[in-house]
Design an enzyme around this catalytic site. Structure first.
Site, PDB file in Angstrom:
ATOM      1  N   ASN A 111       0.840  -1.203   0.000  1.00 18.96           N
ATOM      2  CA  ASN A 111       0.000   0.000   0.000  1.00 18.96           C
ATOM      3  C   ASN A 111       0.868   1.243   0.000  1.00 18.96           C
ATOM      4  O   ASN A 111       1.967   1.265   0.571  1.00 18.96           O
ATOM      5  CB  ASN A 111      -0.962  -0.017   1.203  1.00 18.96           C
ATOM      6  CG  ASN A 111      -0.399   0.711   2.407  1.00 18.96           C
ATOM      7  OD1 ASN A 111      -0.465   1.939   2.502  1.00 18.96           O
ATOM      8  ND2 ASN A 111       0.182  -0.051   3.332  1.00 18.96           N
ATOM      9  N   PHE A 115      -2.005   7.985   4.298  1.00 15.67           N
ATOM     10  CA  PHE A 115      -2.824   8.507   5.404  1.00 15.67           C
ATOM     11  C   PHE A 115      -4.092   9.188   4.900  1.00 15.67           C
ATOM     12  O   PHE A 115      -4.449  10.300   5.325  1.00 15.67           O
ATOM     13  CB  PHE A 115      -2.036   9.492   6.270  1.00 15.67           C
ATOM     14  CG  PHE A 115      -0.997   8.893   7.168  1.00 15.67           C
ATOM     15  CD1 PHE A 115      -0.895   7.522   7.336  1.00 15.67           C
ATOM     16  CD2 PHE A 115      -0.115   9.708   7.855  1.00 15.67           C
ATOM     17  CE1 PHE A 115       0.075   6.976   8.183  1.00 15.67           C
ATOM     18  CE2 PHE A 115       0.847   9.179   8.704  1.00 15.67           C
ATOM     19  CZ  PHE A 115       0.948   7.810   8.861  1.00 15.67           C
ATOM     20  N   SER A 183       5.235   4.855   8.952  1.00 15.24           N
ATOM     21  CA  SER A 183       4.678   4.616   7.627  1.00 15.24           C
ATOM     22  C   SER A 183       5.675   5.094   6.575  1.00 15.24           C
ATOM     23  O   SER A 183       6.221   6.198   6.683  1.00 15.24           O
ATOM     24  CB  SER A 183       3.356   5.356   7.446  1.00 15.24           C
ATOM     25  OG  SER A 183       2.956   5.329   6.083  1.00 15.24           O
ATOM     26  N   ASN A 185       4.911   6.020   3.651  1.00 15.80           N
ATOM     27  CA  ASN A 185       4.175   6.736   2.613  1.00 15.80           C
ATOM     28  C   ASN A 185       3.939   8.211   2.905  1.00 15.80           C
ATOM     29  O   ASN A 185       3.234   8.882   2.156  1.00 15.80           O
ATOM     30  CB  ASN A 185       2.831   6.036   2.373  1.00 15.80           C
ATOM     31  CG  ASN A 185       3.024   4.597   1.939  1.00 15.80           C
ATOM     32  OD1 ASN A 185       3.850   4.306   1.089  1.00 15.80           O
ATOM     33  ND2 ASN A 185       2.269   3.686   2.549  1.00 15.80           N
ATOM     34  N   THR A 186       4.499   8.726   3.994  1.00 13.98           N
ATOM     35  CA  THR A 186       4.459  10.150   4.300  1.00 13.98           C
ATOM     36  C   THR A 186       5.893  10.656   4.359  1.00 13.98           C
ATOM     37  O   THR A 186       6.662  10.210   5.221  1.00 13.98           O
ATOM     38  CB  THR A 186       3.746  10.425   5.634  1.00 13.98           C
ATOM     39  OG1 THR A 186       2.375  10.040   5.516  1.00 13.98           O
ATOM     40  CG2 THR A 186       3.813  11.899   6.003  1.00 13.98           C
ATOM     41  N   LYS A 218       4.914   3.202  17.139  1.00 15.71           N
ATOM     42  CA  LYS A 218       4.953   2.154  16.123  1.00 15.71           C
ATOM     43  C   LYS A 218       6.224   2.295  15.307  1.00 15.71           C
ATOM     44  O   LYS A 218       6.485   3.357  14.731  1.00 15.71           O
ATOM     45  CB  LYS A 218       3.723   2.229  15.227  1.00 15.71           C
ATOM     46  CG  LYS A 218       3.593   1.034  14.279  1.00 15.71           C
ATOM     47  CD  LYS A 218       2.217   0.974  13.655  1.00 15.71           C
ATOM     48  CE  LYS A 218       2.049  -0.310  12.843  1.00 15.71           C
ATOM     49  NZ  LYS A 218       0.678  -0.447  12.306  1.00 15.71           N
ATOM     50  N   ASN A 247       5.683  -1.899  11.487  1.00 13.92           N
ATOM     51  CA  ASN A 247       4.889  -1.380  10.393  1.00 13.92           C
ATOM     52  C   ASN A 247       5.258  -2.145   9.116  1.00 13.92           C
ATOM     53  O   ASN A 247       5.904  -3.186   9.173  1.00 13.92           O
ATOM     54  CB  ASN A 247       5.166   0.122  10.229  1.00 13.92           C
ATOM     55  CG  ASN A 247       3.964   0.900   9.716  1.00 13.92           C
ATOM     56  OD1 ASN A 247       3.273   0.455   8.802  1.00 13.92           O
ATOM     57  ND2 ASN A 247       3.722   2.070  10.289  1.00 13.92           N
TER      58      ASN A 247
END
Length: 356
Positions: A111, A115, A183, A185-186, A218, A247
């Site tokens: 993915n 967010f 994450s 993705n940020t 996390k 994660n």
């Protein structure tokens, strides 16, 4: 109802992954997820951690219910706890689609959602509703511990400002809160795991909210081994009560067969298991019982659960396995966990913890 949901899963998997996710949320809202009922778990599965009691150690990881829409239905399925989010201060649409990919051949997911969520205002209202008391005097809560997973917006973020504000919005409604610093993705988010940045962030939260619920951080599975010790010590010194390990990973283990294996984003599911388990053991060794530990990454059998508990986990979380198998997985995992405990000579999960 479990039979119905299991029959529907092959059809759901034919849909676009994000459309299937939305359909799953709607099905849960309509009460179509089935349920094993809370308070009926085998006593061998009971856990005490973070000052809370869990009737079983199996939780749903953040990312499934980003907007706290289906906390109660997820509890009814039989999860021992539910973690909603990741939620950011302002609503944001996330990255362009397609951004969610099934790697069916590998029982994995990639993915790069970014967010996507409706923002903390709507999220906090939904958590508050869980605490309403009906005219008959009945409490409407989820009946299991509920966590709030917190993140920052892609643009205009100030972590030392934003995370304390987020904690303030949910601290009266969540049983624990999680700082998502891992994450992939940020942009720049993972830099907040660095020990000095983490320490400053935890200090800002502690000064603003000395009365907050338990706080967890996390972590990424892609941490350098030399960074694990300083990060764990910074978490302890900063007043965190626990860590979630791990994660998703930006690495791509050898042997992936899916044509989607080259997509950008975080990989979760079965191929993550060895890396997540290895990082977990390293974290547990440094933590040495000073923090509650939640294991996440590639967990899909009762043996996986017992292995992580024996390595030091208090709790575990699912995401990809739940997406592939549906609600019936929770009941299966409980049965398998009890069976594995008995086979390995343990009466309870508490007896097994830390014995590896």
């Amino acid at each position: 109802m479990d039979i119905m949901s299991n029959m529907l899963m092959p059809l759901v998997r034919r849909l676009d992954p994000e459309d299937a996710h939305r359909l799953g949320l709607n099905a849960l809202l309509l009460g179509l997820g089935g349920g094993s009922g809370s308070g009926q778990d085998d006593p061998a599965l009971a856990v005490r951690a973070l000052g809370l009691r869990f009737s079983n150690p199996i939780g749903i990881a953040a990312g499934f219910d980003k907007n706290a829409l289906v906390v109660r239905p997820l509890a009814r399925i039989g999860f021992g706890f539910v973690e909603a989010g990741t939620v950011t201060p302002r609503p944001q649409p996330g990255n362009p689609r397609p951004r969610l990919f099934r790697l069916d051949e590998d029982r994995a997911i990639i993915n790069r959602m970014g967010f996507n969520n409706q923002g903390i205002d709507r999220f906090a209202v939904r958590l508050a509703r869980l605490h309403r008391v009906s005219p008959a005097g009945r409490h409407a809560g989820a009946r299991v511990p509920v966590g709030a997973n917190l993140g920052i917006n892609k643009f205009g973020a100030d972590p030392e400002r934003d995370y304390p504000r987020l904690v303030g919005r949910v601290k009266h409604y969540a049983d624990y809160v999680v700082l998502n610093l891992s994450s992939p993705n940020t942009p720049g988010l993972r830099d907040l795991q660095e020990a000095s940045r983490l320490g400053a962030l935890l200090q800002a939260i502690g000064e603003a909210h000395p009365d907050r619920p338990p706080l967890l951080v996390k972590l990424s599975p892609d941490l350098a081994r030399d960074d694990i010790g300083p990060i764990v010590e910074a978490a302890i010194a900063g007043g965190a009560q626990g860590l979630i390990v791990t994660n998703t990973t930006i690495s791509r283990p050898a042997g992936l067969r899916s044509p989607h294996a080259g997509e950008a984003g975080g990989l979760s599911g079965r191929p993550l298991r060895p890396l997540a388990a290895d990082i977990f053991r390293a974290v547990a060794q440094v933590a040495a019982g000073r923090l509650a530990l939640v294991a996440c990454g590639g967990i899909e059998t009762g043996a996986d659960i017992v292995d992580r508990v024996r390595a030091g986990a208090d709790l575990v979380q699912l995401y990809s396995a739940f997406a592939y198998e549906g609600p019936g997985i929770v009941r299966r995992l409980k049965r398998e966990t009890v069976r594995v405990l008995n086979a390995e000579g343990f009466e309870t999960l508490a007896d097994a913890k830390g014995t590896a």
